[in-house]
Design a protein around this motif. Structure first.
Motif, PDB file in Angstrom:
ATOM      1  N   ASN A 158       0.876  -1.162   0.000  1.00 31.56           N
ATOM      2  CA  ASN A 158       0.000   0.000   0.000  1.00 31.56           C
ATOM      3  C   ASN A 158       0.920   1.222   0.000  1.00 31.56           C
ATOM      4  N   ALA A 159       1.018   1.897  -1.125  1.00 35.50           N
ATOM      5  CA  ALA A 159       2.017   2.950  -1.309  1.00 35.50           C
ATOM      6  C   ALA A 159       1.889   4.065  -0.269  1.00 35.50           C
ATOM      7  N   ALA A 160       0.655   4.514  -0.016  1.00 35.47           N
ATOM      8  CA  ALA A 160       0.461   5.617   0.927  1.00 35.47           C
ATOM      9  C   ALA A 160       0.962   5.260   2.320  1.00 35.47           C
ATOM     10  N   LEU A 161       0.659   4.028   2.761  1.00 38.62           N
ATOM     11  CA  LEU A 161       1.086   3.612   4.096  1.00 38.62           C
ATOM     12  C   LEU A 161       2.587   3.340   4.147  1.00 38.62           C
ATOM     13  N   PHE A 162       3.125   2.762   3.052  1.00 39.60           N
ATOM     14  CA  PHE A 162       4.551   2.443   3.070  1.00 39.60           C
ATOM     15  C   PHE A 162       5.399   3.724   3.036  1.00 39.60           C
ATOM     16  N   VAL A 184       5.882   4.731   6.481  1.00 38.22           N
ATOM     17  CA  VAL A 184       6.922   3.949   7.165  1.00 38.22           C
ATOM     18  C   VAL A 184       8.299   4.561   6.903  1.00 38.22           C
ATOM     19  N   ILE A 185       8.604   4.780   5.617  1.00 41.45           N
ATOM     20  CA  ILE A 185       9.921   5.315   5.242  1.00 41.45           C
ATOM     21  C   ILE A 185      10.121   6.710   5.849  1.00 41.45           C
ATOM     22  N   GLU A 186       9.090   7.523   5.807  1.00 38.67           N
ATOM     23  CA  GLU A 186       9.165   8.869   6.403  1.00 38.67           C
ATOM     24  C   GLU A 186       9.534   8.793   7.882  1.00 38.67           C
ATOM     25  N   ASN A 187       8.844   7.923   8.612  1.00 37.53           N
ATOM     26  CA  ASN A 187       9.086   7.825  10.053  1.00 37.53           C
ATOM     27  C   ASN A 187      10.502   7.347  10.357  1.00 37.53           C
ATOM     28  N   LEU A 225       3.903   2.926  14.686  1.00 39.82           N
ATOM     29  CA  LEU A 225       3.026   2.845  13.515  1.00 39.82           C
ATOM     30  C   LEU A 225       3.734   2.147  12.358  1.00 39.82           C
ATOM     31  N   ALA A 226       5.044   2.424  12.203  1.00 38.43           N
ATOM     32  CA  ALA A 226       5.807   1.786  11.133  1.00 38.43           C
ATOM     33  C   ALA A 226       5.782   0.269  11.288  1.00 38.43           C
ATOM     34  N   ARG A 227       5.992  -0.200  12.519  1.00 38.25           N
ATOM     35  CA  ARG A 227       5.980  -1.646  12.749  1.00 38.25           C
ATOM     36  C   ARG A 227       4.603  -2.228  12.453  1.00 38.25           C
ATOM     37  N   GLU A 268       4.339  -5.059   9.707  1.00 38.74           N
ATOM     38  CA  GLU A 268       4.137  -6.427  10.195  1.00 38.74           C
ATOM     39  C   GLU A 268       2.682  -6.881  10.153  1.00 38.74           C
ATOM     40  N   GLU A 269       1.745  -6.002  10.484  1.00 38.88           N
ATOM     41  CA  GLU A 269       0.337  -6.413  10.516  1.00 38.88           C
ATOM     42  C   GLU A 269      -0.326  -6.293   9.147  1.00 38.88           C
ATOM     43  N   PHE A 270      -0.037  -5.200   8.442  1.00 37.91           N
ATOM     44  CA  PHE A 270      -0.705  -4.969   7.164  1.00 37.91           C
ATOM     45  C   PHE A 270       0.007  -5.641   5.991  1.00 37.91           C
ATOM     46  N   HIS A 271       1.352  -5.685   6.052  1.00 41.35           N
ATOM     47  CA  HIS A 271       2.116  -6.243   4.927  1.00 41.35           C
ATOM     48  C   HIS A 271       2.758  -7.588   5.252  1.00 41.35           C
ATOM     49  N   LYS A 272       2.586  -8.065   6.482  1.00 43.51           N
ATOM     50  CA  LYS A 272       3.139  -9.357   6.915  1.00 43.51           C
ATOM     51  C   LYS A 272       4.663  -9.433   6.714  1.00 43.51           C
TER      52      LYS A 272
END
Length: 372
Positions: free
Chosen positions: A267-271, A274-277, A340-342, A346-350
């Motif tokens: 999911n590009a928006a969520l990923f 992650v990178i931002e954080n 949130l990154a984790r 881990e939960e959304f992208h396994k």
């Protein structure tokens, strides 16, 4: 929860102690019964035809629970009782049982006079054997109960906590939505009226970013849609955005070829979040000056993303803590970024996110593993 745990442990220990006490009493009683059985056997052997032996027979016949084997001085088996009736005719079975019984209890000697004697070997009755194991079974059940109760309690607390964060994120998205839409409208007016002003383009990018953030918060609690996308392009976009809003003393050093597509379900928006954080934490750790290196490598099943910085490093004891909600070393911070990154990884992208390595005052490396 602690009171329940202590109560269960005390109950189990109390049951264990009392059961051992009962076992001791029953063990003594069983030996006394076998001794009576042995004495009746001795009298029966020595009795003459004028004596009434019915009473002696009745004593012998009352033992229907304690397994016994009667042998002579040479350990030849004379008789036995209370063993498996199917296997009792087999002499090898009784011989094997005799060897086992010898290790359990001391034999009772039947003195027949004239330096002759028989021996009675016995083992604990089935009831006594089961009673021996009962407290351990009970302790196992208690431990299982405590474990189930703890898991249920933890799950309940986690669900409650998640619900709080979900409500806060939905409300945040709602509150950001209206002013963000308004800002987008004003930026469009400014761009139309003053097209020569380059600053409006940067403002438009920031408003677009606000819209993305609003979208991210609104998606929390919903199952994200994963699409096959080029992860190098997502990381490159995030580098460009953060770089334009960070001190020039921060150098971003991509160690990958951004023209080479690395496609994963994401999911590009969520990923991007992650990178931002991870970038923002690296920038904070370097206190506004240093290098951030980004490397991407592949295996048959995974894509590995390593983000390294030259900051103050992470103590080994904090490797896992930094991903806990609320953990922060900053005076002003909520400690939610890496948490949130984790969750996203881990939960959304396994996938996985963890501290690959770190040295105090030298820097750290965060590794993200994504599935192909």
């Amino acid at each position: 929860m602690l009171f329940l745990f202590l109560f269960a442990i005390l109950t189990g220990l109390g049951s264990l102690v009392y059961t051992r006490y009962l076992v001791g009493i029953l063990k003594t009683e069983e030996r006394e019964k076998v001794e009576q059985w042995a004495e009746a056997t001795r009298l029966l052997i020595l009795a003459d035809s004028s004596q009434n032996i019915d009473f002696l027979y009745s004593i012998i016949e009352t033992n229907n629970t304690i397994p016994v084997i009667l042998t002579d001085e040479a350990d030849s088996i004379i008789s036995s009782g209370n063993f498996d009736e199917i296997h009792m005719p087999d002499p090898l079975y009784l011989r094997a049982q005799l060897e086992k019984i010898k290790k359990k209890n001391n034999p009772i000697v039947i003195d027949l006079g004239e330096d002759h004697a028989n021996l009675i070997y016995y083992k604990d009755s089935i009831i006594l054997t089961q009673l021996n194991y009962y407290p351990y079974v009970q302790m196992g059940i208690i431990v299982l109960f405590i474990l189930v109760a703890y898991l249920a309690f933890s799950s309940s607390r986690k669900a409650e906590s998640n619900q709080v964060w979900l409500s806060m994120s939905k409300e945040t998205a709602h509150q950001l939505g209206t002013p963000t839409s308004s800002l987008a409208g004003w930026v469009e007016i400014l761009q139309n009226k003053f097209p020569e002003v380059t600053l409006t383009k940067e403002i438009a990018l920031d408003v677009e970013r606000l819209e993305k953030i609003t979208e991210r918060f609104s998606r929390i609690g919903s199952k994200p849609v994963l699409n096959y996308e080029n992860i190098t392009a997502i990381i490159s976009r995030t580098i460009a955005y953060i770089k334009s809003r960070t001190s020039s003393k921060i150098r971003f050093l991509p160690g990958f070829d951004d023209s080479k597509a690395v496609v994963v379900p994401v999911n590009a928006a969520l990923f991007e979040w992650v990178i931002e954080n991870v970038f923002k934490n690296a920038i904070d750790a370097m206190e506004g000056s240093g290098d951030i290196r980004i490397n991407i490598s592949e295996t048959d099943k995974n894509v590995l993303i390593d983000i390294s910085d030259t900051g103050k490093g992470i103590p080994k004891r904090a490797y896992k803590k930094i991903f806990n909600p609320g953990y922060t070393t900053k005076l002003r911070g909520w400690g939610l970024g890496l948490s949130l990154a984790r969750r996203i990884v881990e939960e959304f992208h396994k996938g996985r996110i963890y501290v690959r390595n770190s040295e105090v005052e030298k820097g750290s490396c965060i590794r993200i593993i994504m599935n192909k």
